[in-house]
Write a protein that holds these residues in place. Structure first.
Motif, PDB file in Angstrom:
ATOM      1  N   MET A   1       0.734  -0.878   0.105  1.00 33.08           N
ATOM      2  CA  MET A   1      -0.077   0.030  -0.086  1.00 33.08           C
ATOM      3  C   MET A   1       0.922   1.342  -0.106  1.00 33.08           C
ATOM      4  O   MET A   1       0.175   2.572  -0.042  1.00 33.08           O
ATOM      5  N   ASN A   2       2.122   1.344   0.019  1.00 38.26           N
ATOM      6  CA  ASN A   2       3.060   2.339   0.095  1.00 38.26           C
ATOM      7  C   ASN A   2       3.008   2.988  -1.396  1.00 38.26           C
ATOM      8  O   ASN A   2       3.716   2.331  -2.175  1.00 38.26           O
ATOM      9  N   PRO A   3       2.490   4.165  -1.350  1.00 35.89           N
ATOM     10  CA  PRO A   3       2.556   4.673  -2.690  1.00 35.89           C
ATOM     11  C   PRO A   3       3.827   5.269  -2.948  1.00 35.89           C
ATOM     12  O   PRO A   3       4.701   5.445  -2.133  1.00 35.89           O
ATOM     13  N   ALA A   4       4.480   4.962  -4.293  1.00 40.45           N
ATOM     14  CA  ALA A   4       5.796   5.026  -4.610  1.00 40.45           C
ATOM     15  C   ALA A   4       6.082   6.602  -4.706  1.00 40.45           C
ATOM     16  O   ALA A   4       7.390   6.948  -4.570  1.00 40.45           O
ATOM     17  N   TYR A   5       5.154   7.284  -4.995  1.00 38.33           N
ATOM     18  CA  TYR A   5       5.563   8.644  -5.135  1.00 38.33           C
ATOM     19  C   TYR A   5       5.853   9.440  -3.830  1.00 38.33           C
ATOM     20  O   TYR A   5       6.737  10.364  -4.122  1.00 38.33           O
ATOM     21  N   LEU A   6       5.345   9.005  -2.863  1.00 38.95           N
ATOM     22  CA  LEU A   6       5.737   9.599  -1.529  1.00 38.95           C
ATOM     23  C   LEU A   6       7.193   9.187  -1.106  1.00 38.95           C
ATOM     24  O   LEU A   6       7.963   9.957  -0.557  1.00 38.95           O
TER      25      LEU A   6
ATOM     26  N   GLU B   1       2.040   1.786   7.417  1.00 46.47           N
ATOM     27  CA  GLU B   1       0.842   1.200   7.639  1.00 46.47           C
ATOM     28  C   GLU B   1       0.190   1.335   8.712  1.00 46.47           C
ATOM     29  O   GLU B   1      -1.173   1.452   8.807  1.00 46.47           O
ATOM     30  N   SER B   2       0.443   1.528   9.831  1.00 43.27           N
ATOM     31  CA  SER B   2      -0.169   1.968  11.082  1.00 43.27           C
ATOM     32  C   SER B   2      -0.933   3.322  10.782  1.00 43.27           C
ATOM     33  O   SER B   2      -2.144   3.502  11.332  1.00 43.27           O
ATOM     34  N   CYS B   3      -0.177   4.153  10.169  1.00 44.41           N
ATOM     35  CA  CYS B   3      -0.764   5.378  10.112  1.00 44.41           C
ATOM     36  C   CYS B   3      -2.003   5.516   9.052  1.00 44.41           C
ATOM     37  O   CYS B   3      -2.833   6.332   9.385  1.00 44.41           O
ATOM     38  N   TYR B   4      -1.690   4.775   8.077  1.00 43.33           N
ATOM     39  CA  TYR B   4      -2.781   4.589   7.012  1.00 43.33           C
ATOM     40  C   TYR B   4      -3.989   4.042   7.797  1.00 43.33           C
ATOM     41  O   TYR B   4      -5.089   4.331   7.548  1.00 43.33           O
ATOM     42  N   ARG B   5      -3.662   2.818   8.654  1.00 43.28           N
ATOM     43  CA  ARG B   5      -5.062   2.187   9.086  1.00 43.28           C
ATOM     44  C   ARG B   5      -5.750   3.306   9.939  1.00 43.28           C
ATOM     45  O   ARG B   5      -7.005   3.110  10.145  1.00 43.28           O
ATOM     46  N   PHE B   6      -4.806   3.903  11.057  1.00 44.54           N
ATOM     47  CA  PHE B   6      -5.521   5.154  11.808  1.00 44.54           C
ATOM     48  C   PHE B   6      -6.411   6.203  11.044  1.00 44.54           C
ATOM     49  O   PHE B   6      -7.533   6.387  11.365  1.00 44.54           O
TER      50      PHE B   6
ATOM     51  N   SER C   1     -11.484   8.581   7.192  1.00 45.95           N
ATOM     52  CA  SER C   1     -10.974   9.370   5.765  1.00 45.95           C
ATOM     53  C   SER C   1     -11.108   8.181   4.919  1.00 45.95           C
ATOM     54  O   SER C   1     -11.056   6.936   4.949  1.00 45.95           O
ATOM     55  N   SER C   2     -11.313   8.776   3.630  1.00 49.29           N
ATOM     56  CA  SER C   2     -11.301   8.057   2.388  1.00 49.29           C
ATOM     57  C   SER C   2      -9.857   7.761   1.992  1.00 49.29           C
ATOM     58  O   SER C   2      -8.957   8.239   2.443  1.00 49.29           O
ATOM     59  N   VAL C   3      -9.974   6.761   1.147  1.00 47.12           N
ATOM     60  CA  VAL C   3      -8.515   6.486   0.791  1.00 47.12           C
ATOM     61  C   VAL C   3      -7.833   7.699   0.175  1.00 47.12           C
ATOM     62  O   VAL C   3      -6.414   7.579   0.355  1.00 47.12           O
ATOM     63  N   ASP C   4      -8.218   8.418  -0.814  1.00 47.55           N
ATOM     64  CA  ASP C   4      -7.568   9.488  -1.261  1.00 47.55           C
ATOM     65  C   ASP C   4      -7.267  10.577  -0.343  1.00 47.55           C
ATOM     66  O   ASP C   4      -6.181  11.170  -0.326  1.00 47.55           O
TER      67      ASP C   4
ATOM     68  N   ASP D   1      -3.495  11.802   0.864  1.00 48.33           N
ATOM     69  CA  ASP D   1      -3.066  13.230   0.966  1.00 48.33           C
ATOM     70  C   ASP D   1      -2.391  13.706   2.317  1.00 48.33           C
ATOM     71  O   ASP D   1      -1.474  14.077   2.572  1.00 48.33           O
ATOM     72  N   LEU D   2      -3.204  13.212   3.421  1.00 48.77           N
ATOM     73  CA  LEU D   2      -2.722  13.377   5.050  1.00 48.77           C
ATOM     74  C   LEU D   2      -1.528  12.704   5.174  1.00 48.77           C
ATOM     75  O   LEU D   2      -0.646  13.154   5.718  1.00 48.77           O
ATOM     76  N   LEU D   3      -1.247  11.274   4.509  1.00 48.95           N
ATOM     77  CA  LEU D   3      -0.001  10.559   4.720  1.00 48.95           C
ATOM     78  C   LEU D   3       1.097  11.495   4.156  1.00 48.95           C
ATOM     79  O   LEU D   3       2.014  11.737   4.907  1.00 48.95           O
TER      80      LEU D   3
END
Length: 185
Positions: A1-6, A34-39, A45-48, A52-54
């Motif tokens: 799930m880690n976006p490559a752009y970040l 992963e933990s921050c995304y899950r939070f 929050s939506s996926v998008d 953005d927040l991540l």
């Protein structure tokens, strides 16, 4: 799930500034993404929005590291930053954060996919029981439990939410007792 752009942005940020901060940022990203995304997903929050927040949260982490700021507990720091960013986003868009309904994939992920059919059926039954118990909690109880589950201490949750440590502790205790009674744990 880690976006490559970040990952690429953090790598480039490291090249453009303090290389040590860049490598530390990437390490923390890999460790806590992963933990921050899950939070964020669990808090509604939506996926998008989560992505953005991540991005904003990890770039702020990198900027602080690049400026020599020592961050004692990076995961707690990130969760606090993401929480505040999320609250600011909801205020900006005039939406209300309820921290209430967990997405279906959270419950589906909980169900075991291996083992015997009997084990899977029992796990589904336990998951449904837990789901029903969580739905009966107040929004505050769900919010505090979620923050605790992500590793924040009672004191950190209290500071984040602007309440006393006792309030957080009492809400979590009541929530766990209610879940225990409703799920026969």
């Amino acid at each position: 799930m880690n976006p490559a752009y970040l990952t690429l942005e953090l790598s480039q940020a490291g090249l453009n500034g303090n290389a040590k901060a860049g490598s530390e940022s990437l390490r923390l990203y890999e460790e806590h993404y992963e933990s921050c995304y899950r939070f964020l997903i669990l808090s509604g929050s939506s996926v998008d929005e989560s992505l953005d927040l991540l991005q904003e949260g990890f770039l702020r982490l990198h900027a602080n590291l690049r400026n020599g700021v020592h961050i004692e507990n990076p995961k707690s720091w990130l969760i606090r930053v993401l929480y505040r960013l999320r609250v600011d986003e909801f205020r900006r868009t005039s939406r209300v954060s309820c921290f209430g309904d967990f997405p279906e994939q959270v419950w589906d992920h909980r169900i075991l996919t291996e083992g015997t059919p009997e084990t899977a059926a029992l796990d589904r039954e336990r998951t449904e029981s837990l789901r029903a118990a969580v739905q009966k909690l107040t929004a505050i109880q769900r919010q505090y439990l979620m923050l605790r589950a992500e590793g924040l201490k009672f004191r950190e949750i209290a500071e984040l939410c602007g309440v006393t440590v006792g309030s957080v502790f009492d809400a979590c205790s009541r929530a766990l007792k209610a879940i225990g009674k409703q799920t026969n744990v």
